[in-house]
Scaffold this active site. Structure first.
Site, PDB file in Angstrom:
ATOM      1  N   GLY A  44      43.414  72.558  24.688  1.00  0.00           N
ATOM      2  CA  GLY A  44      43.792  73.063  26.704  1.00  0.00           C
ATOM      3  C   GLY A  44      44.641  74.244  25.946  1.00  0.00           C
ATOM      4  O   GLY A  44      45.224  74.730  25.114  1.00  0.00           O
ATOM      5  N   SER A  45      44.498  74.590  27.591  1.00  0.00           N
ATOM      6  CA  SER A  45      45.393  75.924  27.753  1.00  0.00           C
ATOM      7  C   SER A  45      45.974  75.947  29.066  1.00  0.00           C
ATOM      8  O   SER A  45      46.022  74.811  29.664  1.00  0.00           O
ATOM      9  CB  SER A  45      44.316  77.366  27.839  1.00  0.00           C
ATOM     10  OG  SER A  45      43.361  76.615  28.529  1.00  0.00           O
ATOM     11  N   GLY A  46      46.599  76.194  29.453  1.00  0.00           N
ATOM     12  CA  GLY A  46      46.749  76.996  31.005  1.00  0.00           C
ATOM     13  C   GLY A  46      48.180  76.080  31.340  1.00  0.00           C
ATOM     14  O   GLY A  46      48.755  75.560  32.431  1.00  0.00           O
ATOM     15  N   SER A  47      48.708  75.012  30.265  1.00  0.00           N
ATOM     16  CA  SER A  47      49.938  74.431  30.420  1.00  0.00           C
ATOM     17  C   SER A  47      49.571  72.743  30.879  1.00  0.00           C
ATOM     18  O   SER A  47      50.204  72.362  31.288  1.00  0.00           O
ATOM     19  CB  SER A  47      51.039  74.512  31.484  1.00  0.00           C
ATOM     20  OG  SER A  47      51.825  76.114  30.386  1.00  0.00           O
ATOM     21  N   GLY A 105      48.423  69.462  31.156  1.00  0.00           N
ATOM     22  CA  GLY A 105      49.389  68.230  30.598  1.00  0.00           C
ATOM     23  C   GLY A 105      49.970  68.431  29.664  1.00  0.00           C
ATOM     24  O   GLY A 105      50.671  67.084  28.816  1.00  0.00           O
ATOM     25  N   ARG A 131      43.414  85.101  22.048  1.00  0.00           N
ATOM     26  CA  ARG A 131      42.179  86.161  23.092  1.00  0.00           C
ATOM     27  C   ARG A 131      43.358  86.573  24.266  1.00  0.00           C
ATOM     28  O   ARG A 131      44.168  86.284  23.872  1.00  0.00           O
ATOM     29  CB  ARG A 131      41.581  84.773  23.965  1.00  0.00           C
ATOM     30  CG  ARG A 131      42.945  83.860  24.866  1.00  0.00           C
ATOM     31  CD  ARG A 131      41.940  82.616  25.253  1.00  0.00           C
ATOM     32  NE  ARG A 131      42.752  81.620  25.633  1.00  0.00           N
ATOM     33  CZ  ARG A 131      44.288  81.987  26.783  1.00  0.00           C
ATOM     34  NH1 ARG A 131      44.619  82.447  27.192  1.00  0.00           N
ATOM     35  NH2 ARG A 131      44.569  80.187  26.273  1.00  0.00           N
TER      36      ARG A 131
END
Length: 412
Positions: free
Chosen positions: A158-161, A163, A283
């Site tokens: 996952g990404s973007g904080s 969870g 990325r």
């Protein structure tokens, strides 16, 4: 002679328009492949070519690219990641299929799994927080007991904080584990949870291109237990020795993970034992980072990435040195956004480079405790850190909004 095209897989609210501009300046025709092109406003507003295709299906994208070859000379392919980082793996495989420049798909895939990434970094002796992998509630609890509270608990993919939470006691640990494994968190694969030691200290990030560190910035997050970014600054205020330590570890990370083509972003915390690696993203970071790097260093990192994508050499030399700051606008409650304004006045403040609001009135605000909580940002730049901080504070003070709390909590 066929027109040269740049294929962009999906889009991005922040970086998407920058890639479009970079492609057009290089004489390329940008074409977006997306499962839903309507979610990217800039495609319609600029009347850009977009093709609807299932971007989770590599074969479907290959077929679509073969069709495009009938009309275009495809110069390169790149793409964006959202919460599904596996998309960038498919982009890498797409490049490999058409023998176009791109990252190693296997390296990207290993890096996107944060547990596999941790294992590879550990083998290379990279300084990191203690960590454990868990798949069940009992695993999470035993892992936290071994490491010692407080701990960070987050999805391994996952990404973007999304969870990600600091659990300071066993009640918080149980609550967040229930959230992750109880059906509320969206998993795109079998649930895997990382339990990590909480690394205390300032946040830094290194941005690389190929095997070069091009920028090191600092970030400030909101109050625990969640990690919603509030501010980003380039360059970070570091001594020459501190800068070198972060740069050296960043390059060691690239070697350990088999990266070294294109952009990467390495997140750090500076602890009492020095810089420790929190995460490596294979990325270019989203949001405001490319804009901040351009303002601070005079380096258009997006344009240089596009050059690599089409097989050209990039130029990573800085042309100047300034301080650039982004401040994110984050509401402090849920509800209906009644009004928001002051952006025009903020944009008119001398030294302000950009003001963007992501929301419009009469829409619900439901905070998820991740990057999507932000409702806008302000960017400023000047010759000094003190001056830039004063500029951005003046601009942010001009932006106001009102939220009417929900009469009852909305259904998740």
């Amino acid at each position: 002679m066929a027109k040269k095209a740049l294929i962009l897989v999906e889009g991005h609210r922040g970086n998407g328009p920058l890639y479009i501009q970079a492609a057009q300046r290089l004489g390329l025709h940008p074409i977006t492949l997306s499962a839903d092109p309507t979610q990217y406003d800039y495609l319609a507003s600029q009347k850009l070519e977009a093709i609807r295709v299932d971007t989770e299906d590599l074969d479907a994208m290959i077929r679509e690219c073969f069709k495009l070859y009938a009309s275009y000379d495809i110069a390169g392919i790149t793409g964006f990641t959202g919460l599904d980082e596996s998309l960038y793996v498919r982009v890498a495989r797409l490049c490999r299929h058409f023998d176009l420049p791109g990252p190693n798909p296997a390296s990207i895939e290993r890096c996107c799994d944060k547990f596999v990434q941790r294992e590879l970094l550990a083998q290379a002796g990279i300084p990191m927080p203690a960590y454990r992998l868990a798949t069940f509630t009992t695993d999470v609890e035993s892992s936290a007991a071994e490491i010692g509270l407080p701990v960070i608990v987050k999805p391994a993919l996952g990404s973007g904080s999304s969870g990600v939470r600091l659990c300071r006691d066993f009640d918080e640990l149980k609550e967040h584990t229930t959230y992750l494994l109880g059906g509320k968190h969206i998993w795109r694969s079998s649930p895997k949870i990382l339990v990590e030691e909480f690394a205390r200290g300032p946040n830094y990030s290194a941005d690389t291109m190929g095997n070069s560190v091009v920028a090191i910035g600092a970030a400030d997050f909101g109050h625990p237990p969640h990690f919603v970014v509030r501010e980003s600054i380039f360059p970070a205020l570091l001594t020459a020795d501190e800068h070198k330590r972060i740069a050296d570890i960043s390059l060691n990370c690239l070697r350990a993970l088999g990266l070294g083509w294109g952009p990467a972003n390495i997140e750090f915390r500076w602890t009492n034992r020095g810089p420790v690696v929190i995460e490596v993203n294979p990325r270019l970071p989203g949001w405001t980072t490319p804009r901040l790097i351009q303002l601070a260093y005079g380096l258009n990192i997006v344009a240089e990435h596009v050059k690599l994508v089409i097989g050209n050499q990039c130029n990573l030399r800085s042309s100047h040195s300034r301080t650039a700051i982004a401040r994110f606008l984050v509401p402090d409650c849920d509800g209906v956004l009644d009004w928001i304004g002051g952006d025009s006045q903020a944009a008119a403040v001398p030294g302000v480079a950009e003001v963007k609001l992501y929301v419009e009135p009469n829409r619900p605000i439901v905070r998820k405790c991740d990057y999507l909580d932000s409702i806008g940002h302000v960017i400023a730049a000047s010759a000094s850190r003190t001056q830039t901080e004063a500029i951005i504070q003046r601009a942010v003070n001009l932006i106001r909004w009102a939220i009417t709390p929900f009469s009852k909590p909305p259904e998740q």
